[in-house]
Design an enzyme around this catalytic site. Structure first.
Site, PDB file in Angstrom:
ATOM      1  N   ASP A  87       0.877  -1.232   0.035  1.00  0.00           N
ATOM      2  CA  ASP A  87       0.051   0.062   0.168  1.00  0.00           C
ATOM      3  C   ASP A  87       0.780   1.164   0.193  1.00  0.00           C
ATOM      4  OD1 ASP A  87       0.954   0.457   2.535  1.00  0.00           O
ATOM      5  OD2 ASP A  87      -0.937  -0.424   3.558  1.00  0.00           O
ATOM      6  N   GLN A  88       0.261   2.428   0.213  1.00  0.00           N
ATOM      7  CA  GLN A  88       1.032   3.666   0.151  1.00  0.00           C
ATOM      8  C   GLN A  88       2.110   3.621   1.265  1.00  0.00           C
ATOM      9  OE1 GLN A  88      -1.476   7.031   0.231  1.00  0.00           O
ATOM     10  NE2 GLN A  88      -0.092   8.207  -0.772  1.00  0.00           N
TER      11      GLN A  88
END
Length: 139
Positions: free
Chosen positions: A16-17
């Site tokens: 994810d980010q």
């Protein structure tokens, strides 16, 4: 018991980010480990499919202990946890490169005919697989 150990380099696309591995990717890693274990036993899953047999997932258990992150190399350990000639349960542990346990899980499968999805006995259709699975459980 035979245990396959597969090394996987965590790719950016799996995170994810925040650079943390997205939870569903652990299931993909389980599949990679399961496929490699089957090959360690001398078979290929594609061979079953050629005979019109599939092994769909019946159940998944997943327990996340610690996050894996982009750039790490993880080790997926896979083994046969249960086999009765019809149902198969594989066990999994995923370790961070530090050796810390990040994940545990199991996946349960049953072999079915591709055209009807009716269960089939591997003991009857593929006795060589049956024997290899029994042997893998005992070691």
């Amino acid at each position: 018991m035979i245990v396959n150990e597969t090394q996987i380099k965590v790719r950016y696309a799996e995170t994810d980010q925040m650079g943390v591995v997205y939870h569903a990717n652990y299931l993909v890693w389980m599949e990679i480990g399961r496929t490699n274990l089957i090959e360690d036993l001398g078979f290929k899953y594609a061979e079953l499919e050629e005979y019109g047999i599939l092994a769909p997932v019946l159940d998944i258990h997943a327990s996340y202990k610690m996050s894996c992150k982009y750039g790490e190399t993880v080790t997926v350990k896979t083994w046969l946890d249960h086999y009765d000639g019809l149902r198969i349960r594989y066990g999994y542990e995923i370790y961070k490169e530090t050796g810390e346990l990040a994940f545990t899980g199991t996946s349960s499968h049953v072999c079915v005919k591709k055209d009807t999805f009716r269960p089939v006995s591997i003991r009857r259709t593929h006795p060589e697989w049956h024997e290899a699975y029994l042997k893998a459980l005992k070691k």
